[in-house]
Design an enzyme around this catalytic site. Structure first.
Site, PDB file in Angstrom:
ATOM      1  CG  HIS A 124      -0.401   0.241   2.512  1.00  0.00           C
ATOM      2  ND1 HIS A 124      -0.125  -0.764   3.415  1.00  0.00           N
ATOM      3  CD2 HIS A 124      -0.028   1.384   3.134  1.00  0.00           C
ATOM      4  CE1 HIS A 124       0.378  -0.249   4.524  1.00  0.00           C
ATOM      5  NE2 HIS A 124       0.458   1.053   4.376  1.00  0.00           N
ATOM      6  CG  ASP A 158      -0.138  -4.125   2.586  1.00  0.00           C
ATOM      7  OD1 ASP A 158       0.290  -3.514   1.591  1.00  0.00           O
ATOM      8  OD2 ASP A 158      -0.536  -3.551   3.611  1.00  0.00           O
ATOM      9  N   GLY A 239       3.330   6.820   7.972  1.00  0.00           N
ATOM     10  CA  GLY A 239       4.673   6.947   7.418  1.00  0.00           C
ATOM     11  C   GLY A 239       5.584   5.831   7.889  1.00  0.00           C
ATOM     12  CG  ASN A 240       6.450   4.483  11.914  1.00  0.00           C
ATOM     13  OD1 ASN A 240       5.911   5.293  12.655  1.00  0.00           O
ATOM     14  ND2 ASN A 240       7.751   4.286  11.919  1.00  0.00           N
ATOM     15  CB  SER A 241       3.067   1.853   6.184  1.00  0.00           C
ATOM     16  OG  SER A 241       1.886   1.929   6.927  1.00  0.00           O
ATOM     17  N   GLY A 298      -6.836 -29.300  -1.507  1.00  0.00           N
ATOM     18  CA  GLY A 298      -7.546 -30.499  -1.937  1.00  0.00           C
ATOM     19  C   GLY A 298      -8.510 -31.031  -0.892  1.00  0.00           C
ATOM     20  CB  VAL A 299      -8.973 -30.414   2.555  1.00  0.00           C
ATOM     21  CG1 VAL A 299      -9.919 -30.736   3.712  1.00  0.00           C
ATOM     22  CG2 VAL A 299      -7.717 -31.271   2.628  1.00  0.00           C
TER      23      VAL A 299
END
Length: 393
Positions: A124, A158, A239-241, A298-299
């Site tokens: 993002h 993300d 802004g830390n993302s 496959g379940v």
């Protein structure tokens, strides 16, 4: 002669007393201890050349010193479109004239994972970008000239990668094992909140907290569900993302991604990070295949009712009944059988079939799920490895 000796002793004692009083009353005159000065410090402490006591260089300080050089600022420009027209004040009707396109700045963080300039960040952060630049703490700035070639994205997880061209020898970070994080251990969030580098300060910001919880499922926006996130109370702000969440050993245990906020959007102690093991798997998929491969199990599972539970010897309807296991599927390789009841996935109790489907959602090829199934009146542990879905070529 004895009289002269006594006089000399008295004079020497007076000089020593004067020096001592001078040190006590005029501390500014005292010579600072330094290399080669011969002045010792108090027992139990050590002074470095920069005057910082060893006791202050704790695990957090050492981890930050190791990590900080590889944390970068990611700045983007995206194009925002909004209609332009006239709004009738009487009938409250909008008459559009056209569309205004304007460039809007965005910001985030990232960290270098390879010496040749491979940067890991959030999808993002770079979503919709028409221009991207990456700035290092030493003020070196790199422009991403070919976004389609230099940026690899996986919107579902993300996670995104940025390749910097023509560089080598950059500082890098080490990955830790996010499966081994301990609730209550130190968590250090590093990044560039609120675009501080835009005012000429590219040094990342450091906040400290603890690991608050593990395996949190968090909804981010209307279209993105984050699975099995690490929760921390280390302050994570806008802004830390994309920046790293590291442990006390300086190892990356997560990518700072989601915050819960109030008011102006500051931290309220609820931050979430993508586990480093998941981010690393996605990174390897992007590097090798240019995308993340689809997996399958496959379940097939269905919900339980009281009649089914009683027939299988269960005291409640909690769980998901396996109705079908495809031949040569990951489920078959794990030893799962029709009639098994999945009661736990990765240590979490299963209430119904939706819980199982939710646990499978957001997985990646190679990921291992630890299941507990009810079979023949007892609990059985099963290790299910997610495999690439090759059925559609």
């Amino acid at each position: 002669m004895g009289r002269q000796v006594r006089l000399a002793l008295v004079l020497a004692a007076g000089v020593a007393l004067g020096v001592l009083l001078g040190d006590l009353l005029l501390p500014g005159r005292r010579k600072e201890a330094g290399p080669g000065s011969g002045v010792s410090v108090a027992r139990g402490s050590q002074v470095f050349s920069d005057g910082v006591a060893e006791s202050r260089r704790n695990a957090i300080v050492r981890a930050v010193e190791e990590v900080e050089p590889a944390v970068v600022s990611v700045n983007i420009l995206s194009v925002e479109e909004r209609p332009v027209g006239y709004r009738d004040p009487f009938f409250d009707f909008f008459y559009p004239f056209g569309v205004l396109r304007q460039k809007v700045p965005g910001l985030g963080s990232g960290f270098i994972v390879r010496e040749d300039g491979l940067v890991l960040t959030n999808d993002h952060v770079v979503e919709g970008a028409v221009s991207i630049s990456v700035t290092l703490p030493d003020r070196r700035k790199f422009e991403v000239k070919d976004i389609r070639r230099q940026v690899l994205r996986d919107p579902e997880s993300d996670v995104a990668l940025i390749r910097l061209d023509g560089v080598k020898g950059l500082p890098t970070l080490r990955f830790g094992n996010s499966d081994e994080v301990i609730i209550g251990e130190w968590a250090i969030a590093i990044g560039n909140p609120f675009g501080l580098d835009l005012v000429g300060d590219p040094q990342p910001t450091v906040t400290v907290g603890v690991i608050s919880a593990r395996d949190r499922d968090v909804q981010s926006g209307a279209h993105r569900m984050h699975k099995k996130m690490i929760q921390t109370d280390a302050a994570i702000n806008r802004g830390n993302s994309g920046g790293p969440l590291v442990n006390g050993s300086g190892e990356v245990i997560g990518i700072n991604t989601v915050i819960f906020t109030e008011g102006e959007g500051g931290s309220i102690g609820l931050g979430f990070a993508i586990p480093s093991n998941k981010a690393r798997r996605v990174m390897e998929e992007l590097l090798h295949y240019g995308r993340t491969r689809e997996f399958w199990t496959g379940v097939s599972v269905v919900g339980m009712n009281r009649w089914m539970a009683a027939k299988l010897g269960l005291e409640s309807t909690n769980g998901a009944l396996i109705s079908e296991v495809e031949e040569n599927s990951p489920g078959a390789h794990a030893g799962l059988r029709p009639g098994d009841v999945i009661v736990e996935v990765n240590g979490k109790p299963v209430q119904n079939d939706d819980d199982v489907l939710s646990a499978f959602q957001g997985g990646s090829v190679g990921e291992v799920l630890q299941l507990i199934v009810w079979r023949d009146g007892r609990r059985v542990s099963v290790r299910l490895v997610l495999e690439q879905d090759t059925r559609r070529g």
